[in-house]
Scaffold this active site. Structure first.
Site, PDB file in Angstrom:
ATOM      1  N   ASP A  62      13.292   6.566  10.552  1.00  0.00           N
ATOM      2  CA  ASP A  62      11.967   7.144  11.502  1.00  0.00           C
ATOM      3  C   ASP A  62      11.901   5.884  12.452  1.00  0.00           C
ATOM      4  O   ASP A  62      10.700   6.111  13.430  1.00  0.00           O
ATOM      5  CB  ASP A  62      10.987   7.535  10.508  1.00  0.00           C
ATOM      6  N   ASP A 121       9.598  -7.608  -4.934  1.00  0.00           N
ATOM      7  CA  ASP A 121       8.690  -7.805  -3.981  1.00  0.00           C
ATOM      8  C   ASP A 121       8.585  -9.347  -4.057  1.00  0.00           C
ATOM      9  O   ASP A 121       8.888  -9.746  -5.260  1.00  0.00           O
ATOM     10  CB  ASP A 121       7.255  -7.142  -4.711  1.00  0.00           C
ATOM     11  N   HIS A 131       9.699   8.248  15.000  1.00  0.00           N
ATOM     12  CA  HIS A 131       8.480   7.510  14.653  1.00  0.00           C
ATOM     13  C   HIS A 131       7.467   8.471  14.483  1.00  0.00           C
ATOM     14  O   HIS A 131       6.174   8.382  14.963  1.00  0.00           O
ATOM     15  CB  HIS A 131       8.139   6.358  15.725  1.00  0.00           C
ATOM     16  N   ALA A 147      11.057   4.060   6.957  1.00  0.00           N
ATOM     17  CA  ALA A 147       9.771   4.599   7.790  1.00  0.00           C
ATOM     18  C   ALA A 147       8.841   3.485   8.217  1.00  0.00           C
ATOM     19  O   ALA A 147       7.637   3.551   8.234  1.00  0.00           O
ATOM     20  CB  ALA A 147       9.238   5.807   7.161  1.00  0.00           C
ATOM     21  N   ALA A 148       9.351   2.148   7.863  1.00  0.00           N
ATOM     22  CA  ALA A 148       8.415   1.184   7.952  1.00  0.00           C
ATOM     23  C   ALA A 148       8.455   0.243   9.313  1.00  0.00           C
ATOM     24  O   ALA A 148       7.682   0.496  10.189  1.00  0.00           O
ATOM     25  CB  ALA A 148       8.436   0.080   6.871  1.00  0.00           C
ATOM     26  N   ARG A 149       9.652  -0.498   9.547  1.00  0.00           N
ATOM     27  CA  ARG A 149       9.858  -1.220  10.742  1.00  0.00           C
ATOM     28  C   ARG A 149      11.263  -1.218  11.403  1.00  0.00           C
ATOM     29  O   ARG A 149      12.093  -1.570  10.353  1.00  0.00           O
ATOM     30  CB  ARG A 149       9.285  -2.527  10.691  1.00  0.00           C
ATOM     31  N   ALA A 193       6.158   9.148  11.215  1.00  0.00           N
ATOM     32  CA  ALA A 193       5.769   9.166   9.843  1.00  0.00           C
ATOM     33  C   ALA A 193       4.248   9.267   9.797  1.00  0.00           C
ATOM     34  O   ALA A 193       3.564   9.889   8.694  1.00  0.00           O
ATOM     35  CB  ALA A 193       6.127   7.928   9.090  1.00  0.00           C
ATOM     36  N   ALA A 194       3.320   8.624  10.640  1.00  0.00           N
ATOM     37  CA  ALA A 194       1.978   8.604  10.829  1.00  0.00           C
ATOM     38  C   ALA A 194       1.396   9.832  11.299  1.00  0.00           C
ATOM     39  O   ALA A 194      -0.059   9.760  11.725  1.00  0.00           O
ATOM     40  CB  ALA A 194       1.391   7.419  11.362  1.00  0.00           C
ATOM     41  N   GLU A 243      12.596   0.791  20.552  1.00  0.00           N
ATOM     42  CA  GLU A 243      11.713   2.366  20.598  1.00  0.00           C
ATOM     43  C   GLU A 243      11.365   2.546  22.065  1.00  0.00           C
ATOM     44  O   GLU A 243      10.394   1.527  22.329  1.00  0.00           O
ATOM     45  CB  GLU A 243      10.850   2.411  19.698  1.00  0.00           C
ATOM     46  N   ARG A 245       0.714  -1.089  -0.069  1.00  0.00           N
ATOM     47  CA  ARG A 245      -0.029   0.098   0.054  1.00  0.00           C
ATOM     48  C   ARG A 245       0.609   1.311   0.095  1.00  0.00           C
ATOM     49  O   ARG A 245       0.561   2.066  -0.821  1.00  0.00           O
ATOM     50  CB  ARG A 245      -1.014   0.146   1.225  1.00  0.00           C
TER      51      ARG A 245
END
Length: 329
Positions: A272, A188, A296, A246-248, A298-299, A277, A168
């Site tokens: 990020d 992918d 963290h 910026a994922a995990r 990004a969201a 964390e 996504r």
């Protein structure tokens, strides 16, 4: 981005004894109000003295990033029926343990896709377009010096962008990069139809790592993705590559990355997310001039925060005996 459903205007039907829901982290005010009309909603962090007593009676938990739902917690929650994760990643929830106990897990898988995409773009533009903000008047000499020094080495349209994972968020990032004129390639595990590739070209993992000027990570939480960027992967990357995560946090071996950044001064990492964390003073990427660390964020848009909070809709569906819209377990 998928929009959260609008709350019903009809008066909710309450069970004779409303189910108890513990909110351990932040919920936006309107979703919290909506759920509290249907349940007994109590905000209580896991470190608070009364959490253990509430957990023993709770029918549902609404959590975010930092509440660990594991077997030990579940053993203390005999009445628990559903865990609602306001967000995308499920690393903090033991799905196997939940499934073994018949506890449903729901989340908001597309709530923050646009926010994260925009943040990744901001990180990249920060990296390629140096700039200075003026807080005082400059004389002619200083003005001209600033203009000489604030010159980007490359424009985005000159870059090859490697999107590691075309889900996504990765698809949104690819589309945005193509829109800026970059060459975009991806790797992918899935065979993705051409019409869903957002203008990106499929390549092997090795080709993506070795030929991309920018590698941006967008893969899922499966165990096999731990340290997908390790010493071997970094050895393939260009000496001046930009790595964005910026994922995990667990996707990167931070010790290997620190060694890569020390050896390649022209490379940079824009991170990020981290493991753990928050990280402590011994985090190996601290104090490296080419490692740029954010907490963290990004969201962190109002729209995404509200959309993630609407996980309460699926929590209520489970408590009402209905099938949730976004089940993880």
């Amino acid at each position: 981005m998928a929009q959260p459903p609008s709350p019903s205007t009809a008066h909710p039907t309450r069970p004779s004894t409303p189910p108890l829901v513990i909110q351990t982290e932040h919920l936006d005010a309107e979703p919290a109000r909506w759920l509290s009309e249907r349940c007994e909603l109590i905000a209580c962090g896991t470190g608070e003295p009364r959490f253990a007593e509430l957990l023993a009676r709770a029918h549902a938990l609404v959590v975010r990033t930092y509440t660990r739902v594991d077997a030990a917690l579940l053993d203390r929650a005999p009445n628990l029926r559903v865990v609602g994760r306001g967000g995308v990643g499920l690393e903090n929830i033991d799905l196997t343990a939940c499934q073994a106990r018949g506890v449903r897990v729901v989340s908001t898988p597309d709530a923050n896709s646009q926010a994260v995409c925009e943040f990744v773009m901001a990180l990249l533009l920060d990296a390629v377009r140096p700039r200075v903000m003026l807080d005082k008047a400059l004389d002619e000499t200083a003005w001209k010096r600033a203009r000489r020094e604030m010159v980007g080495r490359r424009e985005v349209s000159e870059l090859t962008i490697g999107v590691y994972g075309l889900g996504r968020i990765g698809t949104r990032v690819a589309r945005a990069m193509v829109g800026l004129g970059a060459k975009v390639q991806y790797c992918d595990l899935r065979d993705i139809p051409a019409e869903l590739r957002a203008g990106a070209e499929p390549v092997s993992r090795e080709t993506l790592l070795s030929t991309s000027d920018v590698v941006t990570l967008h893969v899922d939480r499966r165990a096999s993705n731990r340290h997908v960027i390790d010493a071997g992967a970094l050895a393939l990357m260009k000496p001046d590559a930009i790595l964005i995560n910026a994922a995990r946090g667990f996707l990167i071996d931070e010790h290997a990355l620190a060694d890569y950044l020390i050896r390649h001064k022209g490379a940079s990492a824009l991170l990020d997310v981290h493991e753990p964390e928050p990280f402590g003073p011994t985090y190996p990427l601290l104090d490296l001039p080419n490692a740029y660390l954010t907490p963290h964020l990004a969201a962190g848009t109002q729209r995404a925060q509200v959309a993630m909070s609407w996980v309460v809709r699926d929590v209520w569906r489970v408590l009402s005996g209905e099938e949730p819209q976004w089940p993880a377990v």
